[in-house]
Scaffold this motif. Structure first.
Motif, PDB file in Angstrom:
ATOM      1  N   UNK A  41      67.568  18.334   8.713  1.00  7.27           N
ATOM      2  CA  UNK A  41      67.020  19.687   8.762  1.00  7.27           C
ATOM      3  C   UNK A  41      65.500  19.624   8.938  1.00  7.27           C
ATOM      4  N   UNK A  42      65.002  20.577   9.683  1.00  9.45           N
ATOM      5  CA  UNK A  42      63.564  20.632   9.952  1.00  9.45           C
ATOM      6  C   UNK A  42      62.911  21.452   8.846  1.00  9.45           C
ATOM      7  N   UNK A  43      62.159  20.781   8.021  1.00  6.23           N
ATOM      8  CA  UNK A  43      61.570  21.452   6.859  1.00  6.23           C
ATOM      9  C   UNK A  43      60.053  21.264   6.893  1.00  6.23           C
ATOM     10  N   UNK A  44      59.356  22.327   6.577  1.00 12.26           N
ATOM     11  CA  UNK A  44      57.891  22.232   6.591  1.00 12.26           C
ATOM     12  C   UNK A  44      57.307  22.710   5.265  1.00 12.26           C
ATOM     13  N   UNK A  45      56.101  22.237   4.992  1.00 10.25           N
ATOM     14  CA  UNK A  45      55.358  22.791   3.869  1.00 10.25           C
ATOM     15  C   UNK A  45      54.731  24.088   4.359  1.00 10.25           C
ATOM     16  N   UNK A  46      55.124  25.182   3.755  1.00 11.48           N
ATOM     17  CA  UNK A  46      54.612  26.481   4.162  1.00 11.48           C
ATOM     18  C   UNK A  46      53.352  26.798   3.360  1.00 11.48           C
ATOM     19  N   UNK A  47      53.390  26.449   2.109  1.00  2.79           N
ATOM     20  CA  UNK A  47      52.279  26.791   1.224  1.00  2.79           C
ATOM     21  C   UNK A  47      52.183  25.748   0.117  1.00  2.79           C
TER      22      UNK A  47
END
Lengths: 469, 382
Positions: free
Chosen positions: A398-404
């Motif tokens: 899964x493509x997961x990013x740090x948003x905040x």
């Protein structure tokens, strides 16, 4: 393969195979072949590298491989390590003809490692680097206790897939990029960024409204750089695991191509060197075992081989349309496959070269769970192709990013899953977040989509929560 | 060979044990996981009824490596047919018993069958268990040999050097010469630990296993009682060299049985629990003097006793308590719950040596073992 004579025969065979491979155009690094017993091969198979650090998950993989081997369910014949020189391990107990096939296969892997663009930045000293890291991990165990180190590794491994193998977006206000300009691209590049972070830590002022300024895919790196929880040894462990993931990443994203390429070449080379009748039969058996299709998964050896052969055929003897529309003169098959092996990865390989004819000839399909049954749900060639490609995206993770990184203005970590139609395994999300908490030290959140609704999973060190947004 | 260097070699890998070591660590962790699930595993039929095999398989979900992943049950997967596949074909179907969360939601769920010997399992189960109130009785029958380091000599095996004493000798000798300090160790200073063979005396103990085999004890009740006794017997034989077990079965009448019969034979008829207590007292009187033996009595029943017999039971339990270190009563509450007469009358017995447990389902066996064989903390310490 026990005696001196055997070894001599093997060396002779290797010489012949190598000459043939080179004559056909393969270009590889030096190779050290080692003959070793099965346990050693599956040790390496389980760890991905002989010198890697110790951890129970490798023990689990080892157990599985050993069991499958003991029950004759699978057989690893070879293992190649992408380094310069390459290391290849041959199974003690392989027959001479098996070893010939394996050596031809290995040469093609080494050619691929050396020439495919995605391996361009491979850290070629990984064998030594992993050994050194393993030593440091062992020293941490002495110092901080085995359990503590082990459970920290558990946590780091839980998010190891969330790295950015090659930051492409140069416009990003990424400190690391700026600092790196003009500096050599090494596996330690990110360390420069660490320095930089420290320097302007105080002066960022109003510019750091959003933190990170843009969603950050390298969750590992973000945590390494910004977690207030980590001690030096923990940062080291995370960095090592991240570095190892970056090392393995090109192998994961070219699996179909690389295995197809090696299969193509062992077939080709073996056809061109003389085999007597019994050898030919044994070879045919082994080869057909390797390309055995499976109803439940795509066999990369089979699919890769078929695509390469198809490309060669089509560029050698283009059809009328190909001739007219694309201006292919014909006779360029070999040139074309070498070009493909140099420039593509699995995603572009399938997208560009998995044709309707191939999908139909190979009888590829997509299947899905329907009630208690797993059923074929897609036969349309384009949808099958796109489905296979989408499963390969981000190596299947899964493509997961740090948003905040400062969510709620309380230093909480807000991750976001870029939902593209497939839901996450909720049980796993709930079990993984506590690991992220271990690394971040403050409450952690993950936004994803369930039943077409945005949902936020949170863990604050004590309890887990799920709420629809 | 032109330019490229290719080497084939064969090394000695016999010392390469990393895979094995990590595998052991994984198995250790699996064991920990088993331990957490002991209550469920203890009453696994395959174990209680195991046919003397040494190794049993405990189904346990493999230790999972958690990470963010897709729900495989909602994902489309690629496969390859034999040329004739068509939409709607079933690739495979899975067994339809719902076993816990999500099991079977993905192709090939990773179940791990932990191979474990009954002995290993027993060891885990018995780790914290012991015979309570154990006392040193007069006549030890068997003594076991044991090795103890409790002598220091000037000669010995290098591996047994007693560093502390050696250093003390050096300091002492130097001090006597007027130059105190730790320097110049001479062979005379060396001190070695030496062992003695001693005999470890154990207390004799006898355990009376009493089981209700009357008609009201259905298959479930019998199964529970036998599970309990199965582990009890194993536990006693594992931990104590010197324990005797007497098997007593009863319905309206009681009799002593062989171990095999006790675990396999069924019976029927009414229930008079006092019969087995009476028999127990006789056995004790004839064969096991309380002066020489630690005596334990455990009785399992569904509590469905002849009402007229209850008073008698209380009286006899009190008799037993006079001669026993502990008396345990386990009542198996079957699917048809009713207020047990026996358990109710036993509420009046107020003796710390008397313990009652109630078992409602399979997972109650382990807690029952723990309650009956709880070590008293200060006893555990030494």
């Amino acid at each position: 393969m026990g005696s001196k004579e055997d070894l001599y025969l093997l060396e002779k065979a290797l010489e012949k195979i190598t000459d043939k491979a080179r004559e056909l155009g393969l270009d590889f690094y030096d190779i050290y072949f080692e003959i070793c017993p099965a346990e050693i091969i599956y040790t390496f198979g389980a760890y991905g590298m002989p010198t890697r650090f110790s951890h129970w998950i490798f023990g689990k993989a080892y157990h599985k491989m050993k069991t499958e081997y003991d029950y004759n369910l699978s057989r690893i014949y070879e293992l190649v390590i992408n380094s310069n020189p390459c290391y290849a391990f041959l199974l003690d107990g392989n027959s001479l003809i098996q070893n010939k096939l394996v050596m031809a296969h290995v040469l093609a892997h080494c050619d691929f490692f050396k020439n495919n663009i995605y391996f361009k930045n491979t850290f070629r000293n990984m064998v030594e680097s992993m050994a050194a890291a393993a030593d440091r991990f062992r020293s941490y165990e002495f110092k901080y206790g085995r359990e503590k180190v082990e459970s920290f590794i558990d946590a780091a491994i839980a998010i190891q897939e969330h790295v950015e193998p090659r930051p492409l977006n140069k416009n990003k206000k990424n400190d690391a990029e700026k600092v790196n300009a003009g500096k050599p691209d090494t596996p330690y590049s990110d360390l420069w960024a660490l320095d930089e972070k420290d320097q302007d830590g105080g002066s960022t002022g109003n510019k750091a409204k959003m933190f990170p300024p843009e969603p950050e895919k390298d969750v590992m790196l973000f945590i390494i750089q910004n977690s207030k929880e980590l001690e030096d040894w923990q940062r080291d462990i995370m960095s090592v695991i991240r570095q190892e993931m970056l090392y393995f990443w090109p192998q994961m994203e070219t699996k179909i191509m690389n295995e197809g390429w090696a299969t193509y070449w062992h077939l080709r080379i073996m056809r061109e060197i003389d085999l007597d009748e019994s050898e030919a039969i044994e070879f045919a058996k082994m080869h057909s075992g390797i390309i055995q299709p499976s109803r439940r998964r795509i066999n990369p050896y089979n699919l890769g081989l078929n695509i390469f052969e198809d490309i060669e055929r089509r560029w050698d003897n283009p059809g009328r349309e190909e001739k007219e529309k694309y201006g292919r003169p014909g006779g360029e098959g070999k040139q074309k496959i070498f070009e493909v092996r140099a420039t593509e990865n699995d995603i572009s390989f399938l997208r560009n070269y998995l044709t309707r004819e191939l999908v139909e000839k190979l009888d590829l399909y997509l299947y899905k769970k329907v009630g208690f049954e797993w059923k074929i749900v897609e036969k349309n060639w384009e949808k099958v192709r796109d489905g296979l490609v989408s499963n390969l995206t981000n190596c299947g993770y899964p493509y997961i990013v740090v948003q905040d990184g400062d969510f709620n203005k309380r230093g909480e970590l807000y991750l976001k899953h870029n939902y593209e139609g497939t839901e996450l395994d909720v049980f796993y999300v709930e079990k993984t977040l506590p690991h992220v908490y271990t690394l971040w030290g403050r409450p952690v959140h993950l936004e994803t989509v369930l039943n077409n609704k945005a949902v936020l999973f949170s863990y604050n060190g004590e309890k887990a929560e799920k709420k629809y947004l | 060979m032109s330019g490229t260097c290719l080497i084939i070699s064969r090394e000695d890998w016999s010392l390469h044990r990393k895979g094995e070591i990590d595998r052991q660590r994984h198995q250790e962790k699996v064991r920990e996981a088993i331990k957490k699930n002991l209550a469920d595993i203890v009453s696994e039929e395959s174990i209680i009824l195991h046919d003397g095999r040494k190794v049993i398989k405990v189904p346990i979900r493999s230790l999972e490596e958690f990470h963010f992943r897709f729900d495989a049950g909602r994902q489309k997967h690629g496969g390859q047919g034999d040329g004739k596949s068509k939409q709607g074909d079933v690739i495979y179907s899975e067994p339809q018993q719902g076993k816990g969360r999500g099991a079977g939601d993905e192709p090939g769920v990773d179940y791990y069958e932990a191979d474990i010997t009954v002995d290993e399992l027993a060891e885990m189960i018995f780790e914290d268990l012991g015979l309570p109130n154990l006392e040193q009785k007069k006549k030890p029958e068997i003594a076991s040999e044991s090795v103890e380091f409790r002598d220091i000599r000037k000669k010995g095996i290098t591996g047994n050097i007693d560093r502390r004493r050696t250093i003390k000798e050096v300091i002492k000798r130097n001090a006597m010469k007027g130059k105190p300090g730790l320097y110049g160790i001479t062979p005379e200073d060396l001190r070695f630990k030496t062992w003695d063979l001693t005999y470890k005396y154990e207390s004799n103990a006898v355990v009376l296993a009493m089981m209700d085999t009357s008609g009201s004890m259905g298959p479930f009740e019998k199964y529970i009682a036998r599970s309990f006794f199965f582990w009890m017997v194993r536990f006693l034989r594992t931990k104590y060299n010197n324990v005797q077990i007497v098997f007593l079965a009863h319905h309206t009448e009681a009799r002593e049985t062989s171990e095999e019969e006790f675990f396999t034979k069924g019976a029927s008829g009414g229930t008079r629990c006092s019969s087995v207590y009476k028999l127990a007292l006789e056995v004790i009187k004839k064969r096991y003097s309380p002066q020489d033996y630690n005596i334990y009595a455990f009785h399992f029943s569904d509590g469905d006793n002849l009402a007229s017999d209850n008073e008698n039971c209380v009286k006899l339990i009190n008799e037993l308590l006079k001669v026993c270190n502990m008396v345990g009563y386990g009542e198996i509450e079957g699917p048809y719950y009713y207020a047990s007469t026996l358990r109710n009358v036993y509420k009046r017995i107020n003796d710390p040596k008397f313990t009652v447990v109630i078992i409602r389902d399979k997972s109650g066996v382990y807690p029952a073992l723990k309650k009956f064989f709880a070590q008293i903390p200060d006893r555990q310490a030494n």
